[in-house]
Motif scaffolding. Structure first.
Motif, PDB file in Angstrom:
ATOM      1  N   GLU A  47       0.839  -1.188   0.000  1.00 52.30           N
ATOM      2  CA  GLU A  47       0.000   0.000   0.000  1.00 52.30           C
ATOM      3  C   GLU A  47       0.881   1.246   0.000  1.00 52.30           C
ATOM      4  O   GLU A  47       1.880   1.314   0.719  1.00 52.30           O
ATOM      5  N   VAL A  48       0.498   2.208  -0.810  1.00 48.76           N
ATOM      6  CA  VAL A  48       1.254   3.458  -0.928  1.00 48.76           C
ATOM      7  C   VAL A  48       0.557   4.519  -0.077  1.00 48.76           C
ATOM      8  O   VAL A  48      -0.602   4.866  -0.347  1.00 48.76           O
ATOM      9  N   PRO A  49       1.213   5.065   0.946  1.00 44.85           N
ATOM     10  CA  PRO A  49       0.583   6.078   1.788  1.00 44.85           C
ATOM     11  C   PRO A  49       0.723   7.470   1.191  1.00 44.85           C
ATOM     12  O   PRO A  49       1.634   7.753   0.414  1.00 44.85           O
ATOM     13  N   SER A  50      -0.190   8.350   1.584  1.00 43.49           N
ATOM     14  CA  SER A  50      -0.102   9.739   1.150  1.00 43.49           C
ATOM     15  C   SER A  50       0.979  10.448   1.961  1.00 43.49           C
ATOM     16  O   SER A  50       1.005  10.342   3.185  1.00 43.49           O
ATOM     17  N   PRO A  51       1.863  11.195   1.318  1.00 42.72           N
ATOM     18  CA  PRO A  51       2.916  11.893   2.071  1.00 42.72           C
ATOM     19  C   PRO A  51       2.404  13.090   2.847  1.00 42.72           C
ATOM     20  O   PRO A  51       3.058  13.547   3.783  1.00 42.72           O
ATOM     21  N   VAL A  52       1.225  13.620   2.467  1.00 42.48           N
ATOM     22  CA  VAL A  52       0.678  14.807   3.136  1.00 42.48           C
ATOM     23  C   VAL A  52      -0.834  14.655   3.260  1.00 42.48           C
ATOM     24  O   VAL A  52      -1.441  13.792   2.640  1.00 42.48           O
ATOM     25  N   ALA A  53      -1.428  15.525   4.064  1.00 38.67           N
ATOM     26  CA  ALA A  53      -2.883  15.593   4.153  1.00 38.67           C
ATOM     27  C   ALA A  53      -3.395  16.579   3.109  1.00 38.67           C
ATOM     28  O   ALA A  53      -2.730  17.570   2.787  1.00 38.67           O
ATOM     29  N   GLY A  54      -4.558  16.296   2.563  1.00 37.23           N
ATOM     30  CA  GLY A  54      -5.110  17.189   1.567  1.00 37.23           C
ATOM     31  C   GLY A  54      -6.220  16.530   0.775  1.00 37.23           C
ATOM     32  O   GLY A  54      -6.971  15.713   1.304  1.00 37.23           O
ATOM     33  N   THR A  55      -6.289  16.877  -0.504  1.00 36.82           N
ATOM     34  CA  THR A  55      -7.319  16.353  -1.395  1.00 36.82           C
ATOM     35  C   THR A  55      -6.650  15.583  -2.523  1.00 36.82           C
ATOM     36  O   THR A  55      -5.667  16.042  -3.102  1.00 36.82           O
ATOM     37  N   MET A  56      -7.188  14.412  -2.820  1.00 39.58           N
ATOM     38  CA  MET A  56      -6.632  13.590  -3.889  1.00 39.58           C
ATOM     39  C   MET A  56      -6.735  14.312  -5.220  1.00 39.58           C
ATOM     40  O   MET A  56      -7.807  14.780  -5.620  1.00 39.58           O
ATOM     41  N   GLY A  57      -5.604  14.443  -5.895  1.00 39.38           N
ATOM     42  CA  GLY A  57      -5.587  15.070  -7.211  1.00 39.38           C
ATOM     43  C   GLY A  57      -5.758  14.040  -8.311  1.00 39.38           C
ATOM     44  O   GLY A  57      -6.367  12.988  -8.118  1.00 39.38           O
ATOM     45  N   GLU A  58      -5.210  14.321  -9.465  1.00 36.78           N
ATOM     46  CA  GLU A  58      -5.383  13.438 -10.614  1.00 36.78           C
ATOM     47  C   GLU A  58      -4.502  12.197 -10.499  1.00 36.78           C
ATOM     48  O   GLU A  58      -3.392  12.245  -9.979  1.00 36.78           O
TER      49      GLU A  58
END
Length: 421
Positions: A47-58
């Motif tokens: 699983e690849v984690p998000s490096p930051v908090a925010g909104t998923m882009g493209e």
């Protein structure tokens, strides 16, 4: 400001993977370190984690695409959630047809010529289905167009499919008036789905075929009376679990018995490397365990130096982490001998295939009561068939039989394991 999500380091000598599934869609709110995608390598899913908090882009790649370490997967827009854009790309999935007449997977059904009716239905029907939901739809045989999704933006979830499958079927509608023109005969509710093999399944298929093409495979059988082991397990299982924090199973006995037999018959623990034979003075036992992506084979290092309790703890940990996809690739490298327990699935007898470069694999099977003759008397005993598949280029039949007999003796008299006899 957008942050790029890159393909992480996948392990030694592994430079690429396949995008198995998007866990977040464009516009979804993402927390720091929250998984957004699943990558499949030759051995495990990551699983690849998000490096930051925010909104998923493209999304920069589609499901099924091959990605390289360091390549960009997607972008994360910093800040709060933003409304989804109509033009945001979606995972490569398609709707399941509600009647027969075509494939039903993400392999391009909607892009085929003459598929306009399916495309039109998709525009008014449920949102695109994720791979897990598609599998559930096929498994339960329900029509996704009749399911009201409870997920984000009306998406259908796996739980929605299960709930729909449990509802009683509606009463058949009254027969319609006879059509003015003859209609073609119905093809019924026949469905198909074409799903690309995962990278793990491709690797399993390739390695098994290589083993058949390279090794001179042969299997020899024996049976073993499990009465003594069952009695010991019944007598000590509560004390064992209380002291060691793990249940006492049968694999601990078989791993220790196999280690003893491997010392007696070193060729079974050896491997062929070109024109050389490589002998090992240690026993790294590979144990086959099930994972959502297929069979994986983590290795118990130096199993010959472990106690039964240590073996059971290691196997239990492997099983739990295999189901959750947390096994590390280094844990599945190497191994000098494999034990595969098909008995947990009800197998009576099989001819397992070796795991190269190993030269042998032991197959365990289900335990069942059978009539056997002991001291001239017909008695009922819990018996198990054992199968040893081996590379006949290295292991002679006499050695294979001797190995199984040594294993059988240790299981039928577990005291031999304690005194190394």
């Amino acid at each position: 400001m957008a942050t790029e999500v890159l393909v992480p380091t996948l392990g030694e000598s592994i430079t690429e993977a396949t995008l198995g599934e998007w866990l977040k869609q464009p516009g979804d709110t993402v927390a720091a370190d929250e998984p957004i995608a699943s990558l499949e390598t030759d051995k495990v899913s990551i699983e690849v984690p998000s490096p930051v908090a925010g909104t998923m882009g493209e999304h920069a790649v589609k499901v099924g695409d091959t990605v390289e370490v360091g390549g960009m997967l997607a972008t994360i827009d910093a800040g709060g959630a933003a409304p989804k854009q109509a033009s945001a790309p979606q995972p490569a999935v398609t709707e399941i047809p509600t009647s027969g007449g075509g494939p039903a997977d993400g392999a391009g059904y909607g892009d085929q010529p003459g598929a306009s009716s399916t495309d039109s239905a998709a525009a008014d029907g449920p949102a695109a289905l994720s791979p897990s939901v598609r599998r559930a739809v096929l498994e339960h045989g329900v029509d996704p167009a009749t399911i009201k999704g409870s997920g984000r933006d009306g998406r259908i979830t796996k739980e929605d499919v299960v709930a729909a499958a449990q509802k009683p079927a509606p009463a058949p509608a009254a027969a319609a008036a006879a059509p003015t023109a003859a209609a073609p005969a119905s093809t019924g509710d026949r469905k198909e789905e074409r799903v690309r093999m995962t990278r793990l399944r491709q690797t399993i298929a390739r390695r098994l075929k290589e083993a058949q093409n390279t090794a001179a495979l042969l299997t020899t059988f024996n049976d073993v009376d499990m009465n003594a082991v069952i009695a010991a397990r019944t007598k000590y299982k509560e004390l064992f679990e209380k002291k060691h924090g793990v249940r006492l199973g049968f694999m601990g006995f078989f791993v220790k018995a196999a280690c003893m037999a491997l010392k007696d018959i070193p060729n079974v623990n050896a491997s062929i490397d070109g024109d050389d034979i490589v002998y090992h003075d240690y026993a790294d036992i590979s144990v086959a365990v099930s994972s959502p992506g297929g069979l994986v084979v983590p290795v118990i290092r130096d199993a010959d130096q472990m106690s039964v309790a240590e073996v059971e703890k290691t196997i239990g940990d492997f099983g739990r982490r295999a189901k959750s996809g947390e096994l590390k690739m280094d844990e599945m490298k190497g191994g000098t001998f494999t034990i595969s327990n098909g008995g947990v699935f009800g197998s009576l007898m099989s001819t397992p295939i070796i795991n190269p470069p190993q030269s042998a694999v032991l197959g365990l099977h289900r335990i069942e009561d059978r009539a056997v003759v002991i001291d001239g008397q017909v008695v009922v005993r819990p018996m198990m068939y054992l199968a040893l598949s081996y590379d006949h280029r290295l292991i002679d039949g006499r050695e294979a039989v001797t190995f199984l007999v040594a294993l059988k003796n240790a299981i039928e008299d577990p005291t031999r394991i304690l005194i190394d006899l």
